[in-house]
Design a protein around this motif. Sequence first.
Motif, PDB file in Angstrom:
ATOM      1  N   HIS A  89       0.820  -1.220   0.000  1.00  0.00           N
ATOM      2  CA  HIS A  89       0.000   0.000   0.000  1.00  0.00           C
ATOM      3  C   HIS A  89       0.853   1.269   0.000  1.00  0.00           C
TER       4      HIS A  89
ATOM      5  N   TYR B 189      -5.000 -10.128  -9.284  1.00  0.00           N
ATOM      6  CA  TYR B 189      -5.786  -9.236  -8.441  1.00  0.00           C
ATOM      7  C   TYR B 189      -4.838  -8.643  -7.394  1.00  0.00           C
TER       8      TYR B 189
ATOM      9  N   GLY C 109      -2.647  -4.811  -6.152  1.00  0.00           N
ATOM     10  CA  GLY C 109      -2.861  -3.381  -6.051  1.00  0.00           C
ATOM     11  C   GLY C 109      -2.525  -2.583  -7.285  1.00  0.00           C
TER      12      GLY C 109
ATOM     13  N   ASP D 115     -10.088  -2.302  -9.828  1.00  0.00           N
ATOM     14  CA  ASP D 115     -11.145  -1.512  -9.189  1.00  0.00           C
ATOM     15  C   ASP D 115     -11.575  -0.334 -10.054  1.00  0.00           C
TER      16      ASP D 115
ATOM     17  N   LEU E 244      -6.451  -9.686  -3.797  1.00  0.00           N
ATOM     18  CA  LEU E 244      -7.547  -8.725  -3.705  1.00  0.00           C
ATOM     19  C   LEU E 244      -8.870  -9.269  -4.270  1.00  0.00           C
ATOM     20  N   GLU E 245      -8.954 -10.570  -4.481  1.00  0.00           N
ATOM     21  CA  GLU E 245     -10.161 -11.132  -5.094  1.00  0.00           C
ATOM     22  C   GLU E 245     -11.402 -10.826  -4.267  1.00  0.00           C
ATOM     23  N   LYS E 246     -11.349 -11.060  -2.961  1.00  0.00           N
ATOM     24  CA  LYS E 246     -12.526 -10.814  -2.120  1.00  0.00           C
ATOM     25  C   LYS E 246     -12.913  -9.338  -2.143  1.00  0.00           C
ATOM     26  N   LYS E 247     -11.921  -8.455  -2.106  1.00  0.00           N
ATOM     27  CA  LYS E 247     -12.193  -7.015  -2.147  1.00  0.00           C
ATOM     28  C   LYS E 247     -12.902  -6.639  -3.435  1.00  0.00           C
ATOM     29  N   TYR E 248     -12.420  -7.160  -4.565  1.00  0.00           N
ATOM     30  CA  TYR E 248     -13.012  -6.809  -5.853  1.00  0.00           C
ATOM     31  C   TYR E 248     -14.407  -7.415  -6.014  1.00  0.00           C
ATOM     32  N   ARG E 249     -14.621  -8.587  -5.455  1.00  0.00           N
ATOM     33  CA  ARG E 249     -15.963  -9.172  -5.516  1.00  0.00           C
ATOM     34  C   ARG E 249     -16.957  -8.322  -4.719  1.00  0.00           C
ATOM     35  N   ARG E 250     -16.522  -7.837  -3.577  1.00  0.00           N
ATOM     36  CA  ARG E 250     -17.396  -6.957  -2.790  1.00  0.00           C
ATOM     37  C   ARG E 250     -17.664  -5.657  -3.539  1.00  0.00           C
ATOM     38  N   LEU E 251     -16.617  -5.079  -4.121  1.00  0.00           N
ATOM     39  CA  LEU E 251     -16.763  -3.831  -4.865  1.00  0.00           C
ATOM     40  C   LEU E 251     -17.701  -4.017  -6.050  1.00  0.00           C
TER      41      LEU E 251
END
Length: 300
Positions: A127, A207, A209, A214, A239-246
């Motif tokens: 990050h 997936y 950063g 996104d 970041l798969e879970k983050k992108y699925r939520r987004l």
Amino acid sequence: MKIVLVIDQFDDANNGTTISARRFASALKAHGNEVRVIATGKPADYKYAVRQMRFFPIVEHLITSQGMRLAIPNKHVFEKAAAWADVVHFMMPSPLAIMGLRHVEKIGIPHTAAFHCQPENITFTLHMGNSRRINDFVYGKFRDTFFNRFTHIHCPSNMIANQLREHGYTAQLHVISNGISPEYAYGKRSKEEWMEGFFNILMVGRYAGEKRQDVLIEAAAKCCHAREIQVILPGKGPLEKKYRRLAEKLPNPVIMGFYEPARLIEILHMADLYVHTSDAEIEAMSCMEAFACGLVPVIA
């Protein structure tokens, strides 16, 4: 010529450096050279096997989810490989490579390097990818501990060669594209049922950063034609879970998952548009593969 490639992971073609190394080895052999690798995994005729590093579960997941493994340096393996080799080529500045470089320097075997790991590939995971100071620091570490000890470095693009010059790298830089496999060629297929009735937008990549999937998700959600758009994101990563939520805000469920090349080519031949959102790339092979298949690319 007898050539040894030093790369922590060679067997699983799930990241750009490994894919490049495998294609490089095949091309060298096609030109009459003998090629062996020093890498993790099971021993083989072509491989000097070394053990994989193990970390705490969170760190282990972070590394493997990027499609990478790190090897434990092994002096005896390098001694065996160096006794066979005419030249040793290092693919990335890992602990395995840093130890191996000291050994080949000591015994005087010719050695070259490639620059495949951009500092941003590391800093975005932490990050801090948009921090010029941090990225410059990593460029400097790579330079002083590894790359300035070589006289020749392979750069996959002019962009990264210019970055190395700007950061004080002293070796002779050879800009040679990694290229893409000939199987990625122009073709059009009728859309399968799950793609019919939609404008299918594709972005291929880990997936992670720096790949910035996104951006595509947010853009599709804000588009006045959102209900007509199907976003397809082949890949895998942390970041798969983050992108699925987004992507829950999209009218049509996002398509995510890892595809073998043959299936990916079919999807490329059916899609309508390719959007490459990545903030950091040495050479975007997935984008090259897309436009080789006939897709128009929109590139960040």
